[in-house]
Motif scaffolding. Structure first.
Motif, PDB file in Angstrom:
ATOM      1  N   ALA A   1      47.843  44.749  26.131  1.00 23.55           N
ATOM      2  CA  ALA A   1      48.232  45.767  27.094  1.00 23.55           C
ATOM      3  C   ALA A   1      49.385  45.255  27.940  1.00 23.55           C
ATOM      4  CB  ALA A   1      47.040  46.147  27.974  1.00 23.55           C
ATOM      5  N   ALA A   2      50.451  44.885  27.280  1.00 27.74           N
ATOM      6  CA  ALA A   2      51.627  44.354  27.985  1.00 27.74           C
ATOM      7  C   ALA A   2      52.444  45.492  28.585  1.00 27.74           C
ATOM      8  CB  ALA A   2      52.473  43.523  27.030  1.00 27.74           C
ATOM      9  N   ILE A   3      51.784  46.304  29.382  1.00 26.93           N
ATOM     10  CA  ILE A   3      52.407  47.452  30.019  1.00 26.93           C
ATOM     11  C   ILE A   3      52.133  47.354  31.511  1.00 26.93           C
ATOM     12  CG2 ILE A   3      52.291  49.973  30.242  1.00 26.93           C
ATOM     13  CD1 ILE A   3      51.578  50.066  27.279  1.00 26.93           C
ATOM     14  N   ILE A   4      53.167  47.546  32.327  1.00 31.23           N
ATOM     15  CA  ILE A   4      52.996  47.496  33.771  1.00 31.23           C
ATOM     16  C   ILE A   4      51.991  48.569  34.174  1.00 31.23           C
ATOM     17  CG2 ILE A   4      54.138  47.849  35.993  1.00 31.23           C
ATOM     18  CD1 ILE A   4      56.621  46.567  34.731  1.00 31.23           C
ATOM     19  N   GLY A   5      51.040  48.173  34.962  1.00 33.42           N
ATOM     20  CA  GLY A   5      49.972  49.072  35.402  1.00 33.42           C
ATOM     21  C   GLY A   5      48.704  48.848  34.599  1.00 33.42           C
ATOM     22  N   ALA A   6      48.819  48.824  33.303  1.00 33.15           N
ATOM     23  CA  ALA A   6      47.644  48.609  32.453  1.00 33.15           C
ATOM     24  C   ALA A   6      47.345  47.129  32.297  1.00 33.15           C
ATOM     25  CB  ALA A   6      47.857  49.241  31.081  1.00 33.15           C
ATOM     26  N   GLY A   7      48.361  46.340  32.000  1.00 28.15           N
ATOM     27  CA  GLY A   7      48.163  44.932  31.701  1.00 28.15           C
ATOM     28  C   GLY A   7      48.560  43.979  32.804  1.00 28.15           C
ATOM     29  N   VAL A   8      49.402  44.436  33.723  1.00 28.20           N
ATOM     30  CA  VAL A   8      49.848  43.558  34.799  1.00 28.20           C
ATOM     31  C   VAL A   8      50.223  44.398  36.021  1.00 28.20           C
ATOM     32  CG1 VAL A   8      52.263  43.478  34.011  1.00 28.20           C
ATOM     33  CG2 VAL A   8      51.351  41.601  35.371  1.00 28.20           C
ATOM     34  N   TRP A   9      49.882  43.882  37.201  1.00 27.90           N
ATOM     35  CA  TRP A   9      50.243  44.558  38.448  1.00 27.90           C
ATOM     36  C   TRP A   9      50.166  43.551  39.579  1.00 27.90           C
ATOM     37  CZ3 TRP A   9      52.324  49.206  39.041  1.00 27.90           C
ATOM     38  CH2 TRP A   9      52.452  49.720  40.336  1.00 27.90           C
ATOM     39  N   ALA A  10      51.038  43.670  40.570  1.00 24.42           N
ATOM     40  CA  ALA A  10      51.005  42.825  41.764  1.00 24.42           C
ATOM     41  C   ALA A  10      51.558  43.619  42.931  1.00 24.42           C
ATOM     42  CB  ALA A  10      51.832  41.562  41.551  1.00 24.42           C
ATOM     43  N   GLU A  11      51.004  43.364  44.110  1.00 25.74           N
ATOM     44  CA  GLU A  11      51.525  43.996  45.314  1.00 25.74           C
ATOM     45  C   GLU A  11      51.089  43.216  46.541  1.00 25.74           C
ATOM     46  OE1 GLU A  11      49.401  47.759  46.759  1.00 25.74           O
ATOM     47  OE2 GLU A  11      49.115  47.820  44.580  1.00 25.74           O
ATOM     48  N   GLU A  12      51.726  43.554  47.669  1.00 19.90           N
ATOM     49  CA  GLU A  12      51.419  42.912  48.939  1.00 19.90           C
ATOM     50  C   GLU A  12      51.344  43.981  50.011  1.00 19.90           C
ATOM     51  OE1 GLU A  12      53.010  39.201  51.655  1.00 19.90           O
ATOM     52  OE2 GLU A  12      54.345  40.080  50.185  1.00 19.90           O
ATOM     53  N   SER A  13      50.392  43.817  50.938  1.00 18.36           N
ATOM     54  CA  SER A  13      50.225  44.761  52.028  1.00 18.36           C
ATOM     55  C   SER A  13      49.662  44.029  53.234  1.00 18.36           C
ATOM     56  CB  SER A  13      49.287  45.901  51.611  1.00 18.36           C
ATOM     57  OG  SER A  13      49.039  46.775  52.689  1.00 18.36           O
ATOM     58  N   ASP A  14      50.373  44.049  54.344  1.00 19.01           N
ATOM     59  CA  ASP A  14      49.911  43.429  55.593  1.00 19.01           C
ATOM     60  C   ASP A  14      49.476  41.981  55.409  1.00 19.01           C
ATOM     61  OD1 ASP A  14      50.343  45.811  57.036  1.00 19.01           O
ATOM     62  OD2 ASP A  14      48.361  46.569  56.467  1.00 19.01           O
ATOM     63  N   GLY A  15      50.267  41.195  54.720  1.00 21.95           N
ATOM     64  CA  GLY A  15      49.962  39.784  54.525  1.00 21.95           C
ATOM     65  C   GLY A  15      48.949  39.488  53.441  1.00 21.95           C
ATOM     66  N   GLN A  16      48.373  40.522  52.834  1.00 18.89           N
ATOM     67  CA  GLN A  16      47.422  40.349  51.737  1.00 18.89           C
ATOM     68  C   GLN A  16      48.175  40.516  50.417  1.00 18.89           C
ATOM     69  OE1 GLN A  16      44.202  39.599  52.625  1.00 18.89           O
ATOM     70  NE2 GLN A  16      44.969  39.751  54.699  1.00 18.89           N
ATOM     71  N   GLY A  17      48.004  39.589  49.519  1.00 23.37           N
ATOM     72  CA  GLY A  17      48.633  39.687  48.210  1.00 23.37           C
ATOM     73  C   GLY A  17      47.576  39.808  47.131  1.00 23.37           C
ATOM     74  N   ILE A  18      47.921  40.519  46.071  1.00 26.67           N
ATOM     75  CA  ILE A  18      46.983  40.682  44.965  1.00 26.67           C
ATOM     76  C   ILE A  18      47.779  40.835  43.675  1.00 26.67           C
ATOM     77  CG2 ILE A  18      46.790  43.195  45.161  1.00 26.67           C
ATOM     78  CD1 ILE A  18      43.707  42.735  44.661  1.00 26.67           C
ATOM     79  N   ALA A  19      47.294  40.213  42.624  1.00 26.17           N
ATOM     80  CA  ALA A  19      47.943  40.312  41.308  1.00 26.17           C
ATOM     81  C   ALA A  19      46.857  40.277  40.236  1.00 26.17           C
ATOM     82  CB  ALA A  19      48.919  39.159  41.100  1.00 26.17           C
ATOM     83  N   CYS A  20      47.054  41.056  39.181  1.00 30.06           N
ATOM     84  CA  CYS A  20      46.056  41.144  38.126  1.00 30.06           C
ATOM     85  C   CYS A  20      46.745  41.180  36.774  1.00 30.06           C
ATOM     86  CB  CYS A  20      45.222  42.415  38.323  1.00 30.06           C
ATOM     87  SG  CYS A  20      43.892  42.641  37.113  1.00 30.06           S
ATOM     88  N   CYS A  21      46.173  40.501  35.800  1.00 31.55           N
ATOM     89  CA  CYS A  21      46.619  40.627  34.417  1.00 31.55           C
ATOM     90  C   CYS A  21      45.373  40.843  33.563  1.00 31.55           C
ATOM     91  CB  CYS A  21      47.419  39.417  33.954  1.00 31.55           C
ATOM     92  SG  CYS A  21      46.489  37.881  33.912  1.00 31.55           S
ATOM     93  N   THR A  22      45.515  41.678  32.549  1.00 33.75           N
ATOM     94  CA  THR A  22      44.374  42.031  31.710  1.00 33.75           C
ATOM     95  C   THR A  22      44.697  41.841  30.235  1.00 33.75           C
ATOM     96  OG1 THR A  22      44.986  44.351  31.454  1.00 33.75           O
ATOM     97  CG2 THR A  22      43.629  43.788  33.365  1.00 33.75           C
ATOM     98  N   SER A  23      43.641  41.816  29.456  1.00 29.08           N
ATOM     99  CA  SER A  23      43.749  41.766  28.007  1.00 29.08           C
ATOM    100  C   SER A  23      42.527  42.473  27.443  1.00 29.08           C
ATOM    101  CB  SER A  23      43.780  40.310  27.526  1.00 29.08           C
ATOM    102  OG  SER A  23      43.943  40.265  26.123  1.00 29.08           O
ATOM    103  N   GLY A  24      42.645  43.008  26.249  1.00 27.73           N
ATOM    104  CA  GLY A  24      41.490  43.650  25.645  1.00 27.73           C
ATOM    105  C   GLY A  24      41.876  44.845  24.804  1.00 27.73           C
ATOM    106  N   SER A  25      41.027  45.865  24.835  1.00 24.12           N
ATOM    107  CA  SER A  25      41.248  47.099  24.086  1.00 24.12           C
ATOM    108  C   SER A  25      42.390  47.861  24.749  1.00 24.12           C
ATOM    109  CB  SER A  25      39.974  47.949  24.062  1.00 24.12           C
ATOM    110  OG  SER A  25      38.898  47.214  23.510  1.00 24.12           O
ATOM    111  N   GLY A  26      43.577  47.681  24.217  1.00 21.32           N
ATOM    112  CA  GLY A  26      44.799  48.172  24.849  1.00 21.32           C
ATOM    113  C   GLY A  26      44.790  49.645  25.203  1.00 21.32           C
TER     114      GLY A  26
END
Length: 135
Positions: A1-26
């Motif tokens: 799932a090498a697609i932005i949103g499905a396989g990877v996403w990152a963002e920051e809000s008010d000093g909080q950062g979060i990033a996710c990467c996934t793999s599986g049933s695309g």
């Protein structure tokens, strides 16, 4: 799932950062837009639990009877990253095993491990492991 949103996403809000990467049933990851939905849910609701978000956004959002739904991934959460340099790495999957790795400029060696799912109903309950680390 090498697609932005499905396989990877990152963002920051008010000093909080979060990033996710996934793999599986695309196809299922794409339908659920999983990486984005997990990040959005957790960064905007501090009381949300990763396992609950995964169940709601992945297992409940995908059309029933549309084949096996396998997924796994890594989620990095940081708070005041620039001042603390610390974060939490979450490893999640509903497969029997998931091999994962991480590297940091403050570590001499990369870390690689095998995670084992402790749940018997693999199609509907993700195994979630939380690891704290300093980067």
């Amino acid at each position: 799932a090498a697609i932005i949103g499905a396989g990877v996403w990152a963002e920051e809000s008010d000093g909080q950062g979060i990033a996710c990467c996934t793999s599986g049933s695309g196809e299922h990851l794409i339908r659920a837009n999983l990486a984005r939905e997990v990040c959005k849910s957790l960064i905007h609701d501090e009381s949300a639990l990763l396992a609950d978000v995964l169940s709601e956004k992945f297992f409940s959002s995908v059309t029933p009877g549309s084949g096996d739904r396998f997924m796994g991934g890594l989620l990095l959460q940081t708070s005041n990253w620039k001042s603390t340099g610390k974060g939490f790495l979450h490893v999640f999957h509903n497969t029997p095993t998931l091999c994962w790795a991480m590297a940091s400029t403050n570590r001499e060696k990369a870390k690689a491990e095998m995670s084992y799912n402790i749940h018997s109903n693999l199609s509907s309950k993700p195994s979630v492991i939380t690891l704290g680390y300093s980067a």
